[in-house]
Design an enzyme around this catalytic site. Sequence first.
Site, short mmCIF file in Angstrom:
data_model
loop_
_atom_site.label_atom_id
_atom_site.label_comp_id
_atom_site.label_asym_id
_atom_site.label_seq_id
_atom_site.Cartn_x
_atom_site.Cartn_y
_atom_site.Cartn_z
N LYS A 13 -8.44 4.04 1.97
CA LYS A 13 -7.60 5.18 2.43
C LYS A 13 -7.38 6.17 1.28
O LYS A 13 -7.60 7.37 1.44
CB LYS A 13 -6.23 4.68 2.94
N ARG A 88 3.85 2.34 8.64
CA ARG A 88 3.33 1.01 8.37
C ARG A 88 3.77 0.02 9.44
O ARG A 88 3.36 -1.13 9.44
CB ARG A 88 3.94 0.60 7.05
N ARG A 127 -10.46 -3.48 -8.08
CA ARG A 127 -9.92 -2.11 -8.21
C ARG A 127 -9.24 -1.89 -9.57
O ARG A 127 -8.50 -2.74 -10.05
CB ARG A 127 -8.90 -1.82 -7.10
N ARG A 154 -3.54 -3.00 -10.67
CA ARG A 154 -2.21 -3.00 -10.05
C ARG A 154 -1.66 -4.42 -9.95
O ARG A 154 -2.41 -5.37 -9.71
CB ARG A 154 -2.31 -2.41 -8.64
N ARG A 165 -0.54 -9.34 1.66
CA ARG A 165 -0.63 -7.95 2.14
C ARG A 165 -1.49 -7.87 3.40
O ARG A 165 -1.18 -7.11 4.32
CB ARG A 165 -1.21 -7.05 1.04
P1 AP5 Z 1 -8.52 2.38 -2.16
O1 AP5 Z 1 -8.99 3.74 -1.77
O2 AP5 Z 1 -7.61 2.27 -3.33
O3 AP5 Z 1 -7.92 1.61 -0.88
P2 AP5 Z 1 -6.56 1.84 -0.09
O4 AP5 Z 1 -6.88 1.66 1.34
O5 AP5 Z 1 -5.91 3.14 -0.50
O6 AP5 Z 1 -5.78 0.58 -0.63
P3 AP5 Z 1 -4.28 0.35 -1.08
O7 AP5 Z 1 -4.27 -1.02 -1.71
O8 AP5 Z 1 -3.78 1.46 -1.97
O9 AP5 Z 1 -3.54 0.32 0.22
P4 AP5 Z 1 -2.26 -0.40 0.52
O10 AP5 Z 1 -2.01 0.14 1.86
O11 AP5 Z 1 -2.24 -1.86 0.41
O12 AP5 Z 1 -1.32 0.00 -0.70
P5 AP5 Z 1 -0.16 1.05 -0.85
O13 AP5 Z 1 -0.27 1.64 -2.19
O14 AP5 Z 1 -0.06 1.94 0.33
O15 AP5 Z 1 -9.83 1.49 -2.41
C1 AP5 Z 1 -9.74 0.14 -2.84
C2 AP5 Z 1 -10.92 -0.17 -3.80
O16 AP5 Z 1 -12.15 -0.08 -3.08
C3 AP5 Z 1 -11.06 0.82 -4.97
O17 AP5 Z 1 -11.47 0.13 -6.12
C4 AP5 Z 1 -12.12 1.82 -4.50
O18 AP5 Z 1 -12.83 2.38 -5.58
C5 AP5 Z 1 -13.02 0.91 -3.64
N1 AP5 Z 1 -13.63 1.61 -2.51
C6 AP5 Z 1 -13.04 2.54 -1.69
N2 AP5 Z 1 -13.91 2.93 -0.74
C7 AP5 Z 1 -15.07 2.26 -0.96
C8 AP5 Z 1 -16.35 2.23 -0.30
N3 AP5 Z 1 -16.61 3.00 0.76
N4 AP5 Z 1 -17.29 1.39 -0.80
C9 AP5 Z 1 -17.04 0.61 -1.89
N5 AP5 Z 1 -15.88 0.60 -2.56
C10 AP5 Z 1 -14.89 1.41 -2.09
O19 AP5 Z 1 1.12 0.07 -0.76
C11 AP5 Z 1 1.47 -0.81 -1.79
C12 AP5 Z 1 2.79 -1.49 -1.45
O20 AP5 Z 1 3.84 -0.49 -1.36
C13 AP5 Z 1 2.85 -2.22 -0.10
O21 AP5 Z 1 2.33 -3.54 -0.18
C14 AP5 Z 1 4.35 -2.18 0.20
O22 AP5 Z 1 5.07 -3.15 -0.55
C15 AP5 Z 1 4.74 -0.79 -0.31
N6 AP5 Z 1 4.65 0.25 0.74
C16 AP5 Z 1 3.80 1.30 0.76
N7 AP5 Z 1 3.98 2.03 1.85
C17 AP5 Z 1 4.97 1.44 2.55
C18 AP5 Z 1 5.60 1.73 3.80
N8 AP5 Z 1 5.22 2.79 4.55
N9 AP5 Z 1 6.58 0.90 4.22
C19 AP5 Z 1 6.97 -0.16 3.50
N10 AP5 Z 1 6.40 -0.50 2.31
C20 AP5 Z 1 5.40 0.30 1.85
#
Ligand code: AP5
Length: 208
Positions: A13, A88, A127, A154, A165
């Site tokens: 994402k 979420r 990552r 991270r 997660r």
């Molecule tokens: P990346 O683009 O970083 O993936 P992502 O989908 O953005 O993953 P996140 O881990 O950031 O999502 P998340 O939803 O768990 O975390 P968030 O920060 O929102 O890509 C991942 C890896 O793959 C990278 O190394 C990239 O280079 C590689 N990659 C990407 N595309 C590729 C491809 N096509 N081919 C090969 N490699 C590829 O949330 C973190 C925490 O915050 C949550 O657990 C929760 O505690 C809290 N939180 C956040 N939002 C909320 C909410 N709305 N409500 C409550 N708690 C929340």
Amino acid sequence: MNIVLLGAPGAGKGTQAQRLVEEFGYAHISTGDLLRAAVAAQTPLGVEAKGYMDKGALVPDELVIGLVKERLAEPDAKEGFILDGFPRNLDQARALDAALPELGVKIDAALLVEVAPDVIVERLSSRRVCRTCGYTGTAADAVCPKDGGEMYQRDDDRPETIKNRLDVYRAETEPLLGYYADEDLLVTVDGDRPVDEVYAEVKERLGL
Ligand code: AP5
């Protein structure tokens, strides 16, 4: 254009959002980034959020919804935004729908980046993120390719947290797919391909 970005942790994402922001100038509203900034600044919200994030649990809705509403009210969001990681769960989706008319905006698409769980675990384990500019790369990046900054892992990308997660995603976030399909907003792309190919399909499917 106003987009809700959906997908499992590590689906790509943030990677796709970075591309859209660079090409179209949308405001990138990532609740994960907002929360990590609050944790780093040790604000009261950040101190409370950290315990949930380290376990891979969702931060309580009342904290996150307030954060998003404040961010959506900022001027740059009027020119188009990407909501990355929000909503979420169903309560967050309903809160967003209730807040949008006051802000005078609507969601144009809910974009799902779909990737199989085994690929997710591999991606998250490797990552790395730039400490200076936030660029997201992999363990193959010794330093940030954008600004030479230090790449770090991270805290929530440890194997035991990744599993939690993914469980939370299935239980809390997957029901949103039906919610946005019912609103006729759901657009699905196959995220298990090279980044450029995924991005090309994203633009095509969004009519960009
Ligand atoms: P990346 O683009 O970083 O993936 P992502 O989908 O953005 O993953 P996140 O881990 O950031 O999502 P998340 O939803 O768990 O975390 P968030 O920060 O929102 O890509 C991942 C890896 O793959 C990278 O190394 C990239 O280079 C590689 N990659 C990407 N595309 C590729 C491809 N096509 N081919 C090969 N490699 C590829 O949330 C973190 C925490 O915050 C949550 O657990 C929760 O505690 C809290 N939180 C956040 N939002 C909320 C909410 N709305 N409500 C409550 N708690 C929340």
